[in-house]
Scaffold this motif. Structure first.
Motif, PDB file in Angstrom:
ATOM      1  N   ILE A 245       0.865  -1.166   0.000  1.00  0.00           N
ATOM      2  CA  ILE A 245       0.000   0.000   0.000  1.00  0.00           C
ATOM      3  C   ILE A 245       0.911   1.227   0.000  1.00  0.00           C
ATOM      4  CG2 ILE A 245      -0.142   0.065   2.516  1.00  0.00           C
ATOM      5  CD1 ILE A 245      -2.955   1.026   0.037  1.00  0.00           C
ATOM      6  N   SER A 246       0.423   2.313  -0.524  1.00  0.00           N
ATOM      7  CA  SER A 246       1.199   3.552  -0.529  1.00  0.00           C
ATOM      8  C   SER A 246       1.131   4.208   0.852  1.00  0.00           C
ATOM      9  CB  SER A 246       0.654   4.509  -1.589  1.00  0.00           C
ATOM     10  OG  SER A 246      -0.665   4.915  -1.250  1.00  0.00           O
ATOM     11  N   PRO A 247       2.078   5.113   1.176  1.00  0.00           N
ATOM     12  CA  PRO A 247       2.014   5.798   2.478  1.00  0.00           C
ATOM     13  C   PRO A 247       0.709   6.565   2.666  1.00  0.00           C
ATOM     14  CG  PRO A 247       4.174   6.104   1.474  1.00  0.00           C
ATOM     15  CD  PRO A 247       3.317   5.449   0.445  1.00  0.00           C
ATOM     16  N   GLU A 248       0.207   7.183   1.593  1.00  0.00           N
ATOM     17  CA  GLU A 248      -1.055   7.921   1.706  1.00  0.00           C
ATOM     18  C   GLU A 248      -2.230   6.965   1.941  1.00  0.00           C
ATOM     19  OE1 GLU A 248       2.066   9.947  -0.383  1.00  0.00           O
ATOM     20  OE2 GLU A 248       0.978   8.122  -0.967  1.00  0.00           O
ATOM     21  N   GLY A 249      -2.212   5.836   1.231  1.00  0.00           N
ATOM     22  CA  GLY A 249      -3.260   4.844   1.453  1.00  0.00           C
ATOM     23  C   GLY A 249      -3.222   4.281   2.859  1.00  0.00           C
ATOM     24  N   ALA A 250      -2.000   4.088   3.405  1.00  0.00           N
ATOM     25  CA  ALA A 250      -1.879   3.594   4.778  1.00  0.00           C
ATOM     26  C   ALA A 250      -2.464   4.594   5.768  1.00  0.00           C
ATOM     27  CB  ALA A 250      -0.408   3.320   5.099  1.00  0.00           C
ATOM     28  N   GLY A 450      10.491 -10.418 -13.951  1.00  0.00           N
ATOM     29  CA  GLY A 450       9.119 -10.907 -13.855  1.00  0.00           C
ATOM     30  C   GLY A 450       8.321 -10.277 -12.733  1.00  0.00           C
ATOM     31  N   LYS A 451       8.868  -9.253 -12.069  1.00  0.00           N
ATOM     32  CA  LYS A 451       8.155  -8.568 -11.001  1.00  0.00           C
ATOM     33  C   LYS A 451       7.195  -7.542 -11.595  1.00  0.00           C
ATOM     34  CE  LYS A 451      10.190 -10.539  -7.471  1.00  0.00           C
ATOM     35  NZ  LYS A 451       9.437 -11.364  -6.503  1.00  0.00           N
ATOM     36  N   ILE A 452       5.987  -7.518 -11.066  1.00  0.00           N
ATOM     37  CA  ILE A 452       4.978  -6.600 -11.586  1.00  0.00           C
ATOM     38  C   ILE A 452       5.299  -5.176 -11.161  1.00  0.00           C
ATOM     39  CG2 ILE A 452       2.555  -5.933 -11.359  1.00  0.00           C
ATOM     40  CD1 ILE A 452       1.828  -8.843 -11.410  1.00  0.00           C
ATOM     41  N   ILE A 453       5.204  -4.258 -12.109  1.00  0.00           N
ATOM     42  CA  ILE A 453       5.418  -2.844 -11.849  1.00  0.00           C
ATOM     43  C   ILE A 453       4.049  -2.169 -11.768  1.00  0.00           C
ATOM     44  CG2 ILE A 453       6.453  -0.708 -12.711  1.00  0.00           C
ATOM     45  CD1 ILE A 453       8.412  -2.432 -14.309  1.00  0.00           C
ATOM     46  N   GLY A 454       3.839  -1.404 -10.745  1.00  0.00           N
ATOM     47  CA  GLY A 454       2.567  -0.707 -10.591  1.00  0.00           C
ATOM     48  C   GLY A 454       2.653   0.310  -9.486  1.00  0.00           C
ATOM     49  N   ARG A 455       1.562   1.026  -9.287  1.00  0.00           N
ATOM     50  CA  ARG A 455       1.529   2.027  -8.222  1.00  0.00           C
ATOM     51  C   ARG A 455       0.105   2.201  -7.736  1.00  0.00           C
ATOM     52  NH1 ARG A 455       0.080   7.316  -9.864  1.00  0.00           N
ATOM     53  NH2 ARG A 455      -0.518   7.446 -12.074  1.00  0.00           N
ATOM     54  N   HIS A 456      -0.004   2.615  -6.479  1.00  0.00           N
ATOM     55  CA  HIS A 456      -1.300   2.952  -5.918  1.00  0.00           C
ATOM     56  C   HIS A 456      -1.613   4.405  -6.257  1.00  0.00           C
ATOM     57  CE1 HIS A 456      -0.174  -0.548  -3.434  1.00  0.00           C
ATOM     58  NE2 HIS A 456      -1.470  -0.766  -3.385  1.00  0.00           N
ATOM     59  N   LYS A 457      -2.813   4.645  -6.694  1.00  0.00           N
ATOM     60  CA  LYS A 457      -3.175   6.021  -7.019  1.00  0.00           C
ATOM     61  C   LYS A 457      -4.570   6.329  -6.502  1.00  0.00           C
ATOM     62  CE  LYS A 457      -4.945   5.105 -11.691  1.00  0.00           C
ATOM     63  NZ  LYS A 457      -4.801   5.439 -13.129  1.00  0.00           N
ATOM     64  N   SER A 458      -4.755   7.579  -6.172  1.00  0.00           N
ATOM     65  CA  SER A 458      -6.045   8.056  -5.695  1.00  0.00           C
ATOM     66  C   SER A 458      -6.986   8.254  -6.877  1.00  0.00           C
ATOM     67  CB  SER A 458      -5.867   9.368  -4.934  1.00  0.00           C
ATOM     68  OG  SER A 458      -7.118   9.976  -4.688  1.00  0.00           O
ATOM     69  N   THR A 459      -8.265   8.063  -6.645  1.00  0.00           N
ATOM     70  CA  THR A 459      -9.257   8.289  -7.693  1.00  0.00           C
ATOM     71  C   THR A 459      -9.747   9.730  -7.703  1.00  0.00           C
ATOM     72  OG1 THR A 459     -11.003   7.544  -6.190  1.00  0.00           O
ATOM     73  CG2 THR A 459     -10.012   5.892  -7.651  1.00  0.00           C
ATOM     74  N   GLY A 460      -9.200  10.569  -6.803  1.00  0.00           N
ATOM     75  CA  GLY A 460      -9.567  11.984  -6.799  1.00  0.00           C
ATOM     76  C   GLY A 460     -10.714  12.335  -5.869  1.00  0.00           C
ATOM     77  N   ASP A 484      -5.047  14.628  -0.111  1.00  0.00           N
ATOM     78  CA  ASP A 484      -4.399  15.668  -0.916  1.00  0.00           C
ATOM     79  C   ASP A 484      -3.029  15.203  -1.415  1.00  0.00           C
ATOM     80  OD1 ASP A 484      -6.538  17.333  -0.577  1.00  0.00           O
ATOM     81  OD2 ASP A 484      -5.659  18.490   1.065  1.00  0.00           O
ATOM     82  N   ARG A 485      -2.258  14.560  -0.545  1.00  0.00           N
ATOM     83  CA  ARG A 485      -0.938  14.075  -0.965  1.00  0.00           C
ATOM     84  C   ARG A 485      -1.084  13.016  -2.060  1.00  0.00           C
ATOM     85  NH1 ARG A 485      -0.035  13.318   4.484  1.00  0.00           N
ATOM     86  NH2 ARG A 485       0.240  11.070   4.096  1.00  0.00           N
ATOM     87  N   ALA A 486      -2.113  12.201  -1.961  1.00  0.00           N
ATOM     88  CA  ALA A 486      -2.307  11.133  -2.949  1.00  0.00           C
ATOM     89  C   ALA A 486      -2.626  11.685  -4.318  1.00  0.00           C
ATOM     90  CB  ALA A 486      -3.420  10.201  -2.482  1.00  0.00           C
ATOM     91  N   GLN A 487      -3.201  12.882  -4.383  1.00  0.00           N
ATOM     92  CA  GLN A 487      -3.570  13.463  -5.677  1.00  0.00           C
ATOM     93  C   GLN A 487      -2.433  14.241  -6.313  1.00  0.00           C
ATOM     94  OE1 GLN A 487      -7.263  15.655  -5.443  1.00  0.00           O
ATOM     95  NE2 GLN A 487      -8.148  14.194  -4.003  1.00  0.00           N
TER      96      GLN A 487
END
Length: 488
Positions: A245-250, A450-460, A484-487
């Motif tokens: 999880i991202s720091p903002e999501g946590a 073979g590691k998946i690349i991705g990121r957690h993002k806010s939906t706004g 706010d930080r997530a956006q």
């Protein structure tokens, strides 16, 4: 300690009869050292670098020979004939282990077994594990990097390390030894496994989940599955470090846990639902009364005011069963402030929703589903299968009035575990439950390993539906900053 011992030599009276050759002296004193000539000039030899220690023979690449198992069986049988198990049970583990090592060493010497020092040490360790522990499983249980241990009969054992399943060379003497170890595990929590009751859920002392299925249902011998718990309890900061999880999501999840939102954690098998639930409970205030209901107690809450309840299977006569629904219903009479259900799988879903909707805010539970939308459908299906004659619209309105947030966990194809959705339950439009995502995990492919690349993002979403709850508990500033930080 175990039978009569001669005070002069410390031998057990039940050891092999006299008249046999005395044990040979240790190898280090077998022959006197010859006097070496004094060197003309002292020579200082730098110490050699220490080679890395190999893994235990039955965990790593080494394979024990049939002669080793034959010798071990002979010595083990002689030990059982010699030792007094009643007196052994009265000793603490360390003292009992020392006694067993002493007697086994005597038996090895008396029977003139030819073994190297390392082989003898391995044999002593194996026999101690067989008598006092879980036999060949002990080295696997001691490793903190193993998440699952899967035993498919006496000759085949797999482990999961870093999300990957790999075979091991761990083998049991036969299916009888494996079944005895399974019985030893389940008997510690008052359960049994045999032909009349071949399926059993249990736990180890550290909370690790255990499932056993024995013959005649398991055709290739007893099958044992252990979901291991880490010795160091994971926190939400650890999940951030693992990029689950991202720091903002946590921070948003911390607010959700603190402001008494009703939370369902959904996910597939091995996706980390229980670990995430443990982390979420870390944000509960220490002065709240928490009651947990589980089939096999796994949750490891750190708060002081926790009551842990566990279901009970029926006895041999088919009586005395206590189901999850019985526990959840009884919780309502125990003045809980939060009710936490380890896993919702049946009609107890109705009672949990009732509890969530009648003043027990902040209750949590887990269920198996592959998406937040599927979690809502499964919840409705479990209530319907429980025999409740309620219209679908009524059940959905009950779900909407009870559940605030669904947190979706997933195990990706590279073995990593991610929180893929943090979703709010808003209401209904006609016969459809409406939801909105606060955070999602967006995958961008994979790297060379073979590691998946991705990121957690806010939906706004700037103001979630639980904003008023956050403001009531004075957490709205923290929630606003995280969103706010997530956006950004």
């Amino acid at each position: 300690m175990f039978g009569r011992r001669d005070s002069a030599n410390g031998r057990s009276s039940s050891a092999p009869a006299e008249g046999k050759a005395p044990p040979p002296p240790p190898a280090t004193s077998a022959a006197p050292k010859a006097a070496a000539p004094a060197p003309a000039k002292p020579k200082v030899t730098p110490p050699k670098p220490t080679a890395p220690q190999p893994a235990p023979a039955h965990v790593g690449a080494d394979v024990r020979s049939p002669e080793y198992f034959q010798t071990k069986t002979t010595i083990f049988n002689a030990l059982i004939d010699t030792i007094d198990l009643t007196q052994l049970a009265q000793l603490d583990t360390e003292s009992a282990r020392e006694e067993i090592r002493d007697i086994v060493s005597e038996i090895i010497a008396i029977k003139n077994v030819v073994m190297s020092i390392s082989e003898q040490e391995d044999l002593l360790q194996d026999i101690c594990n067989d008598v006092l522990g879980y036999g060949p499983l002990e080295p696997l249980l001691a490793r903190d990097d193993i998440a699952d241990i899967m035993v498919n009969g006496a000759g085949l054992t797999f482990i999961e390390v870093e999300g990957r399943v790999e075979p091991t060379n761990v083998k049991f003497r036969d299916n009888s030894q494996l079944l005895n170890i399974c019985q030893r595990i389940v008997s510690q929590v008052g359960r049994r496994v045999d032909e009349s009751s071949p399926i059993c859920d249990a736990r180890l002392a550290d909370g690790s989940r255990v499932n056993v299925i024995a013959p005649p249902l398991a055709l290739d011998g007893p099958t044992l599955t252990i979901r291991k718990f880490r010795k160091d309890k994971l926190t939400m900061n650890d999940l951030v470090g693992f990029k689950s999880i991202s720091p903002e999501g946590a921070d948003v999840l911390a607010v959700i846990g603190n402001v008494r939102c009703n939370v369902l954690i959904s996910g597939g098998t091995g996706s980390g639902k229980t670990t995430l639930l443990n982390c979420m409970t870390g944000f509960i205030d220490t002065d709240e009364r928490i009651i947990t209901c589980e089939d096999a107690a796994e949750l490891q809450l750190q708060q002081p005011h926790v009551v842990r309840l566990e279901t009970r299977p029926p006895n041999l006569e088919g009586q005395g069963e206590v189901t999850m629904r019985d526990l959840v219903k009884n919780c309502l009479r125990m003045r809980p402030e939060r009710i936490i259900v380890g896993e919702v799988r049946g009609p107890e879903a109705f009672d949990l929703l009732q509890a969530m909707n009648t003043g027990h805010d902040g209750s949590m539970g887990t269920l198996h589903a592959n998406s937040p939308r599927e979690a809502l459908s499964r919840l409705e299906s479990m209530i319907t299968m429980g025999g409740f004659a309620l219209p679908s619209k009524t059940i959905r309105e009950m779900i909407v009035g009870s559940v605030d947030v669904i947190v979706q966990a997933a195990r990706l194809r590279d073995g990593s575990r991610r929180i893929t959705h943090v979703t709010e339950v808003l209401g209904t439009e006609g016969d459809v439950i409406t939801t909105q995502d606060l955070f999602i995990y967006d995958m961008d492919g994979e790297d060379d390993q073979g590691k998946i690349i991705g990121r957690h993002k806010s939906t706004g979403i700037a103001r979630p539906a639980f904003w008023d709850k956050a403001r009531y508990y004075n957490q709205h500033h923290k929630l606003s900053q995280a969103l706010d930080r997530a956006q950004d």
